[in-house]
Design a protein around this motif. Structure first.
Motif, PDB file in Angstrom:
ATOM      1  N   GLU A 263       0.807  -1.230   0.000  1.00 49.20           N
ATOM      2  CA  GLU A 263       0.000   0.000   0.000  1.00 49.20           C
ATOM      3  C   GLU A 263       0.840   1.280   0.000  1.00 49.20           C
ATOM      4  O   GLU A 263       0.364   2.329  -0.454  1.00 49.20           O
ATOM      5  CB  GLU A 263      -0.928   0.003   1.219  1.00 49.20           C
ATOM      6  CG  GLU A 263      -1.965  -1.116   1.192  1.00 49.20           C
ATOM      7  CD  GLU A 263      -2.910  -1.056   2.388  1.00 49.20           C
ATOM      8  OE1 GLU A 263      -2.852  -0.059   3.136  1.00 49.20           O
ATOM      9  OE2 GLU A 263      -3.689  -2.014   2.571  1.00 49.20           O
ATOM     10  N   GLU A 268      10.583   3.359  -6.778  1.00 49.74           N
ATOM     11  CA  GLU A 268       9.889   3.625  -8.038  1.00 49.74           C
ATOM     12  C   GLU A 268       9.684   2.319  -8.816  1.00 49.74           C
ATOM     13  O   GLU A 268       8.659   2.145  -9.487  1.00 49.74           O
ATOM     14  CB  GLU A 268      10.685   4.622  -8.890  1.00 49.74           C
ATOM     15  CG  GLU A 268      10.669   6.038  -8.343  1.00 49.74           C
ATOM     16  CD  GLU A 268       9.251   6.597  -8.216  1.00 49.74           C
ATOM     17  OE1 GLU A 268       8.419   6.338  -9.111  1.00 49.74           O
ATOM     18  OE2 GLU A 268       8.982   7.280  -7.210  1.00 49.74           O
ATOM     19  N   LYS A 269      10.630   1.406  -8.724  1.00 49.71           N
ATOM     20  CA  LYS A 269      10.501   0.122  -9.417  1.00 49.71           C
ATOM     21  C   LYS A 269       9.341  -0.686  -8.838  1.00 49.71           C
ATOM     22  O   LYS A 269       8.600  -1.340  -9.572  1.00 49.71           O
ATOM     23  CB  LYS A 269      11.803  -0.674  -9.317  1.00 49.71           C
ATOM     24  CG  LYS A 269      12.940  -0.090 -10.148  1.00 49.71           C
ATOM     25  CD  LYS A 269      14.195  -0.945 -10.037  1.00 49.71           C
ATOM     26  CE  LYS A 269      15.327  -0.364 -10.873  1.00 49.71           C
ATOM     27  NZ  LYS A 269      16.578  -1.162 -10.765  1.00 49.71           N
ATOM     28  N   LYS A 271       6.713   0.622  -7.296  1.00 51.50           N
ATOM     29  CA  LYS A 271       5.487   1.326  -7.690  1.00 51.50           C
ATOM     30  C   LYS A 271       5.077   0.930  -9.111  1.00 51.50           C
ATOM     31  O   LYS A 271       3.900   0.686  -9.385  1.00 51.50           O
ATOM     32  CB  LYS A 271       5.702   2.841  -7.605  1.00 51.50           C
ATOM     33  CG  LYS A 271       5.832   3.376  -6.188  1.00 51.50           C
ATOM     34  CD  LYS A 271       6.118   4.875  -6.202  1.00 51.50           C
ATOM     35  CE  LYS A 271       6.321   5.399  -4.781  1.00 51.50           C
ATOM     36  NZ  LYS A 271       6.653   6.849  -4.769  1.00 51.50           N
ATOM     37  N   THR A 272       6.063   0.854 -10.009  1.00 56.62           N
ATOM     38  CA  THR A 272       5.789   0.467 -11.395  1.00 56.62           C
ATOM     39  C   THR A 272       5.286  -0.961 -11.469  1.00 56.62           C
ATOM     40  O   THR A 272       4.333  -1.271 -12.191  1.00 56.62           O
ATOM     41  CB  THR A 272       7.060   0.620 -12.256  1.00 56.62           C
ATOM     42  OG1 THR A 272       7.491   1.982 -12.219  1.00 56.62           O
ATOM     43  CG2 THR A 272       6.794   0.216 -13.696  1.00 56.62           C
ATOM     44  N   LEU A 274       3.782  -2.752  -9.077  1.00 56.96           N
ATOM     45  CA  LEU A 274       2.439  -2.864  -8.492  1.00 56.96           C
ATOM     46  C   LEU A 274       1.373  -2.214  -9.366  1.00 56.96           C
ATOM     47  O   LEU A 274       0.216  -2.638  -9.347  1.00 56.96           O
ATOM     48  CB  LEU A 274       2.421  -2.239  -7.091  1.00 56.96           C
ATOM     49  CG  LEU A 274       3.213  -2.985  -6.007  1.00 56.96           C
ATOM     50  CD1 LEU A 274       3.225  -2.185  -4.716  1.00 56.96           C
ATOM     51  CD2 LEU A 274       2.652  -4.374  -5.770  1.00 56.96           C
ATOM     52  N   HIS A 275       1.778  -1.227 -10.132  1.00 49.37           N
ATOM     53  CA  HIS A 275       0.816  -0.557 -11.011  1.00 49.37           C
ATOM     54  C   HIS A 275       0.243  -1.534 -12.048  1.00 49.37           C
ATOM     55  O   HIS A 275      -0.911  -1.391 -12.479  1.00 49.37           O
ATOM     56  CB  HIS A 275       1.482   0.618 -11.725  1.00 49.37           C
ATOM     57  CG  HIS A 275       0.541   1.395 -12.594  1.00 49.37           C
ATOM     58  ND1 HIS A 275      -0.460   2.201 -12.074  1.00 49.37           N
ATOM     59  CD2 HIS A 275       0.419   1.475 -13.955  1.00 49.37           C
ATOM     60  CE1 HIS A 275      -1.139   2.742 -13.070  1.00 49.37           C
ATOM     61  NE2 HIS A 275      -0.637   2.328 -14.215  1.00 49.37           N
ATOM     62  N   GLY A 276       1.056  -2.528 -12.412  1.00 51.48           N
ATOM     63  CA  GLY A 276       0.594  -3.508 -13.392  1.00 51.48           C
ATOM     64  C   GLY A 276      -0.076  -4.721 -12.777  1.00 51.48           C
ATOM     65  O   GLY A 276      -0.457  -5.650 -13.489  1.00 51.48           O
ATOM     66  N   THR A 278      -3.193  -6.335 -10.726  1.00 45.85           N
ATOM     67  CA  THR A 278      -4.599  -6.047 -10.412  1.00 45.85           C
ATOM     68  C   THR A 278      -5.060  -6.679  -9.115  1.00 45.85           C
ATOM     69  O   THR A 278      -5.969  -6.209  -8.462  1.00 45.85           O
ATOM     70  CB  THR A 278      -5.514  -6.551 -11.546  1.00 45.85           C
ATOM     71  OG1 THR A 278      -5.297  -7.955 -11.731  1.00 45.85           O
ATOM     72  CG2 THR A 278      -5.197  -5.821 -12.835  1.00 45.85           C
ATOM     73  N   LYS A 280      -4.124  -6.957  -5.815  1.00 45.55           N
ATOM     74  CA  LYS A 280      -3.289  -6.548  -4.683  1.00 45.55           C
ATOM     75  C   LYS A 280      -3.982  -6.688  -3.329  1.00 45.55           C
ATOM     76  O   LYS A 280      -3.341  -6.736  -2.306  1.00 45.55           O
ATOM     77  CB  LYS A 280      -2.852  -5.090  -4.864  1.00 45.55           C
ATOM     78  CG  LYS A 280      -1.935  -4.857  -6.053  1.00 45.55           C
ATOM     79  CD  LYS A 280      -1.319  -3.466  -6.001  1.00 45.55           C
ATOM     80  CE  LYS A 280      -2.329  -2.386  -6.349  1.00 45.55           C
ATOM     81  NZ  LYS A 280      -2.675  -2.385  -7.762  1.00 45.55           N
TER      82      LYS A 280
END
Length: 283
Positions: A263, A268-269, A271-272, A274-276, A278, A280
């Motif tokens: 959460e 940044e890696k 974050k990238t 986890l952004h992909g 679905t 979580k």
């Protein structure tokens, strides 16, 4: 003191550096999930921990015992290596069951093979006690029978634990993927490892079969089993883990409590990554 401690693990295949200085520790009864994109080094790390690969550099201790030191002058022989592997149980993503054996024999095979070494050691002990051949033969027969009964009893209890008692005499080809993976978990547990490791345990399964395998893993968590889980199931990792480790490009990019990592990612890696993802928050 950490139950399992890994210090400065490096591993290369040819000119490709896969692990670049991994430091990881965990406590007894803890569940650590390792997440990350394909090629980040997750499986290689797991294979190094299980002595299926040899790190180029590093130190590993378990329960106060030094298991691996890349600077050791003397390398482990086959027997020593096999004994060290027994500390870990590995459940592969593709099950790796023996197709020619039924479920019960798949679970009992490794303990039965290990029994041969136990019998040799027991025989040597009896010979040192200067017993007669007849006495030695009788004691070995009694020992062997008791051990085989214990192996069978353990297998029956494991079958009950994974909910497959009725599949005892079935062959892998007669089982669903989820059932095969549950048998693979029972087989790993049969050797009573100190740490149970999973390499993407649900990646080869259809979505509807994933839940039954995750249910078994959660039950093991409730028994305070020490586990390392390489997984792409973010919701499951968040709910079952004590710690999540995110690997990227051969290093541990971030680690911490599941809620923090999922959460409130800092890297940044991560974050990238986890952004992909679905899934979580749940299974």
């Amino acid at each position: 003191m950490a139950y399992l401690s890994i210090e400065n693990f490096y591993k290369s295949f040819g000119k490709t550096e896969v692990l670049k200085g991994i430091n990881l520790s965990m406590q007894k009864g803890e569940v650590v999930s390792i997440i990350g994109s394909s090629g980040s080094g997750k499986t290689t790390l797991l294979r190094c921990i299980n002595f299926l690969e040899t790190p180029d550099n590093g130190v590993m201790t378990l329960d106060g015992e030094l298991l691996f030191n890349s600077n050791a002058e003397k390398k482990d022989g086959d027997m020593a290596l096999r004994n060290k592997r027994l500390n870990f149980g590995l459940v592969f993503q593709s099950f790796n069951l023996f197709p020619q054996y039924n479920v019960f024999k798949n679970i009992t095979l490794a303990p039965t093979l290990l029994l041969k070494d136990k019998i040799k050691a027991y025989k040597k002990q009896l010979q040192e006690e200067k017993l007669s051949r007849k006495e030695i033969s009788s004691k070995i027969a009694t020992f062997k029978e008791a051990e085989k009964k214990a192996i069978d009893k353990d297998a029956e209890e494991l079958l009950e634990k994974i909910g497959l008692t009725e599949k005892r005499n079935s062959f892998p080809c007669e089982l669903s993927g989820g059932q095969c993976q549950r048998v693979a978990i029972a087989r790993a547990l049969a050797l009573k490892p100190k740490i149970l490791c999973f390499d993407e345990p649900t990646s080869a399964l259809d979505p509807e079969l994933t839940g039954e395998v995750l249910k078994v893993i959660r039950a093991l968590k409730d028994e305070d089993r020490t586990m390392i889980i390489v997984t792409h199931e973010m919701g499951f990792a968040k709910n079952v883990s004590d710690k999540i480790v995110f690997m990227a490009d051969g290093v541990i990019e971030e680690e911490g409590a599941p809620k923090d990592v999922i959460e409130n990612p800092k890297s940044e890696k991560l974050k990238t990554f986890l952004h992909g993802v679905t899934n979580k928050d749940g299974e």
